[in-house]
Design a protein around this motif. Structure first.
Motif, PDB file in Angstrom:
ATOM      1  N   PRO A 267      16.237 -13.004  18.748  1.00 19.00           N
ATOM      2  CA  PRO A 267      14.915 -13.376  18.222  1.00 19.00           C
ATOM      3  C   PRO A 267      14.297 -14.412  19.166  1.00 19.00           C
ATOM      4  CG  PRO A 267      16.611 -13.589  16.531  1.00 19.00           C
ATOM      5  CD  PRO A 267      17.315 -13.369  17.831  1.00 19.00           C
ATOM      6  N   TRP A 268      12.990 -14.330  19.340  1.00 15.88           N
ATOM      7  CA  TRP A 268      12.295 -15.203  20.286  1.00 15.88           C
ATOM      8  C   TRP A 268      10.918 -15.521  19.726  1.00 15.88           C
ATOM      9  CZ3 TRP A 268       8.222 -13.689  23.935  1.00 15.88           C
ATOM     10  CH2 TRP A 268       7.969 -14.660  24.902  1.00 15.88           C
ATOM     11  N   TRP A 269      10.524 -16.781  19.771  1.00 18.40           N
ATOM     12  CA  TRP A 269       9.233 -17.211  19.246  1.00 18.40           C
ATOM     13  C   TRP A 269       8.259 -17.436  20.397  1.00 18.40           C
ATOM     14  CZ3 TRP A 269       8.066 -17.458  14.129  1.00 18.40           C
ATOM     15  CH2 TRP A 269       9.132 -17.382  13.227  1.00 18.40           C
ATOM     16  N   ALA A 270       7.008 -17.006  20.177  1.00 22.82           N
ATOM     17  CA  ALA A 270       5.955 -17.237  21.177  1.00 22.82           C
ATOM     18  C   ALA A 270       4.631 -17.391  20.456  1.00 22.82           C
ATOM     19  CB  ALA A 270       5.896 -16.100  22.169  1.00 22.82           C
ATOM     20  N   GLY A 271       3.714 -18.120  21.099  1.00 22.59           N
ATOM     21  CA  GLY A 271       2.370 -18.288  20.557  1.00 22.59           C
ATOM     22  C   GLY A 271       1.615 -16.976  20.570  1.00 22.59           C
ATOM     23  N   LYS A 272       1.063 -16.599  19.442  1.00 24.01           N
ATOM     24  CA  LYS A 272       0.328 -15.344  19.303  1.00 24.01           C
ATOM     25  C   LYS A 272      -0.949 -15.389  20.127  1.00 24.01           C
ATOM     26  CE  LYS A 272      -0.040 -11.365  17.195  1.00 24.01           C
ATOM     27  NZ  LYS A 272       0.856 -10.308  17.635  1.00 24.01           N
ATOM     28  N   GLY A 273      -1.121 -14.382  20.993  1.00 24.00           N
ATOM     29  CA  GLY A 273      -2.337 -14.281  21.766  1.00 24.00           C
ATOM     30  C   GLY A 273      -2.308 -14.970  23.118  1.00 24.00           C
TER      31      GLY A 273
ATOM     32  N   PHE B 158       4.776 -18.917  11.848  1.00 25.21           N
ATOM     33  CA  PHE B 158       4.452 -20.260  11.387  1.00 25.21           C
ATOM     34  C   PHE B 158       3.322 -20.766  12.272  1.00 25.21           C
ATOM     35  CE2 PHE B 158       7.615 -21.266  14.656  1.00 25.21           C
ATOM     36  CZ  PHE B 158       7.071 -22.370  15.299  1.00 25.21           C
ATOM     37  N   ASP B 159       2.648 -21.798  11.823  1.00 20.96           N
ATOM     38  CA  ASP B 159       1.581 -22.351  12.651  1.00 20.96           C
ATOM     39  C   ASP B 159       1.665 -23.868  12.670  1.00 20.96           C
ATOM     40  OD1 ASP B 159       0.334 -23.303  10.278  1.00 20.96           O
ATOM     41  OD2 ASP B 159      -0.859 -21.494  10.100  1.00 20.96           O
ATOM     42  N   TYR B 160       0.983 -24.444  13.632  1.00 19.79           N
ATOM     43  CA  TYR B 160       0.898 -25.902  13.757  1.00 19.79           C
ATOM     44  C   TYR B 160      -0.413 -26.221  14.457  1.00 19.79           C
ATOM     45  CZ  TYR B 160       2.231 -25.368  18.673  1.00 19.79           C
ATOM     46  OH  TYR B 160       2.265 -25.011  19.999  1.00 19.79           O
ATOM     47  N   VAL B 161      -0.826 -27.478  14.360  1.00 24.92           N
ATOM     48  CA  VAL B 161      -2.054 -27.916  15.014  1.00 24.92           C
ATOM     49  C   VAL B 161      -1.687 -28.633  16.305  1.00 24.92           C
ATOM     50  CG1 VAL B 161      -4.116 -29.359  14.807  1.00 24.92           C
ATOM     51  CG2 VAL B 161      -3.287 -28.073  12.821  1.00 24.92           C
ATOM     52  N   ASP B 162      -2.241 -28.160  17.408  1.00 27.17           N
ATOM     53  CA  ASP B 162      -2.031 -28.783  18.714  1.00 27.17           C
ATOM     54  C   ASP B 162      -2.734 -30.142  18.713  1.00 27.17           C
ATOM     55  OD1 ASP B 162      -2.930 -29.507  21.510  1.00 27.17           O
ATOM     56  OD2 ASP B 162      -1.692 -27.757  21.998  1.00 27.17           O
TER      57      ASP B 162
ATOM     58  N   GLN C  25      -6.541 -29.775  18.993  1.00 25.61           N
ATOM     59  CA  GLN C  25      -6.806 -29.625  17.559  1.00 25.61           C
ATOM     60  C   GLN C  25      -6.941 -28.151  17.147  1.00 25.61           C
ATOM     61  OE1 GLN C  25      -6.691 -32.240  15.188  1.00 25.61           O
ATOM     62  NE2 GLN C  25      -5.741 -33.080  17.032  1.00 25.61           N
ATOM     63  N   ASP C  26      -6.483 -27.242  18.001  1.00 28.17           N
ATOM     64  CA  ASP C  26      -6.467 -25.820  17.671  1.00 28.17           C
ATOM     65  C   ASP C  26      -5.236 -25.499  16.839  1.00 28.17           C
ATOM     66  OD1 ASP C  26      -8.771 -25.210  19.135  1.00 28.17           O
ATOM     67  OD2 ASP C  26      -7.635 -24.838  20.978  1.00 28.17           O
ATOM     68  N   THR C  27      -5.382 -24.528  15.947  1.00 26.72           N
ATOM     69  CA  THR C  27      -4.227 -24.043  15.207  1.00 26.72           C
ATOM     70  C   THR C  27      -3.511 -23.028  16.082  1.00 26.72           C
ATOM     71  OG1 THR C  27      -5.310 -24.367  13.075  1.00 26.72           O
ATOM     72  CG2 THR C  27      -3.462 -22.819  13.128  1.00 26.72           C
ATOM     73  N   ILE C  28      -2.246 -23.277  16.340  1.00 27.82           N
ATOM     74  CA  ILE C  28      -1.426 -22.380  17.152  1.00 27.82           C
ATOM     75  C   ILE C  28      -0.560 -21.566  16.204  1.00 27.82           C
ATOM     76  CG2 ILE C  28       0.299 -22.198  18.993  1.00 27.82           C
ATOM     77  CD1 ILE C  28      -2.402 -23.499  19.852  1.00 27.82           C
ATOM     78  N   LEU C  29      -0.660 -20.264  16.310  1.00 25.81           N
ATOM     79  CA  LEU C  29       0.120 -19.355  15.470  1.00 25.81           C
ATOM     80  C   LEU C  29       1.316 -18.864  16.278  1.00 25.81           C
ATOM     81  CD1 LEU C  29       0.417 -17.741  12.835  1.00 25.81           C
ATOM     82  CD2 LEU C  29      -1.048 -15.988  13.851  1.00 25.81           C
TER      83      LEU C  29
END
Length: 182
Positions: free
Chosen positions: A172-178, A71-75, A79-83
């Motif tokens: 399961p664990w979520w993290a920002g891609k990159g 999923f993504d959101y805007v910081d 204003q960056d899109t965080i994936l």
């Protein structure tokens, strides 16, 4: 008679001068060609060395195609899109079978490290490491695979787990891609 001798001599001079001219032309061509080839090779290397930059949208589409949950959101600040991507964190815990002798334990440790290295090289695991205490949780591996079933299968193929020296608990664990560790 002199005429008969002059004509072949004249033709021989023309022939030899043409061969020398041809040699010079061929060597000039070789020099110019190698310069062009070297210039092209340099520009190709420069192009290859530059990383291909993909947008968050492109990365997201590739991950979804491969079966990953994202999923993504805007910081708000940048204003960056965080994936965000789902990973699987495998806790390597003390297993029920700890009676191996020193030699067996050393061999299992060698095979365990080879397994983790292979997981990393194949792109299935992003990071692994032991904890620095003597607790029940001995270490972690973060699997970069699309499903819990795949992470579980890879983690349970570890020689230490097969021998019962370690056991696996996966979440399961979520993290920002990159994002990198700092």
């Amino acid at each position: 008679m002199m005429k008969n001798l002059m004509i072949p001599l004249f033709l021989a001079c023309i022939l030899f001068s043409c061969k020398e001219g041809a040699k010079a032309s061929i060597s000039d061509i070789k020099e110019n060609t190698s310069e062009v080839i070297e210039e092209k090779a340099d520009s190709i290397v420069e192009v290859i060395q530059e990383p291909i930059k993909k947008t968050a949208k492109q990365i997201k589409e590739e991950l979804i195609t491969k079966g990953f949950k994202v999923f993504d959101y805007v910081d708000e600040k940048t204003q960056d899109t965080i994936l965000m991507q789902q990973y699987f964190m495998a806790f390597l815990k003390t297993g029920p079978i700890r009676g191996q002798n020193e030699e067996e334990t050393a061999l299992l440790q060698k095979e365990h490290l080879a397994h983790l290295t292979k997981m990393y090289e194949l792109g299935y695991a992003d990071i692994s490491g032991p904890f620095d205490d003597d607790g029940a949780i001995r270490g972690i591996t973060i699997y970069n695979v699309p499903t819990l079933k795949m992470a579980d299968s890879l983690a349970n193929s570890d020689p230490m787990v097969k021998a019962g020296r370690l056991e696996i608990e996966i979440h399961p664990w979520w993290a920002g891609k990159g994002f990198a560790l700092r």
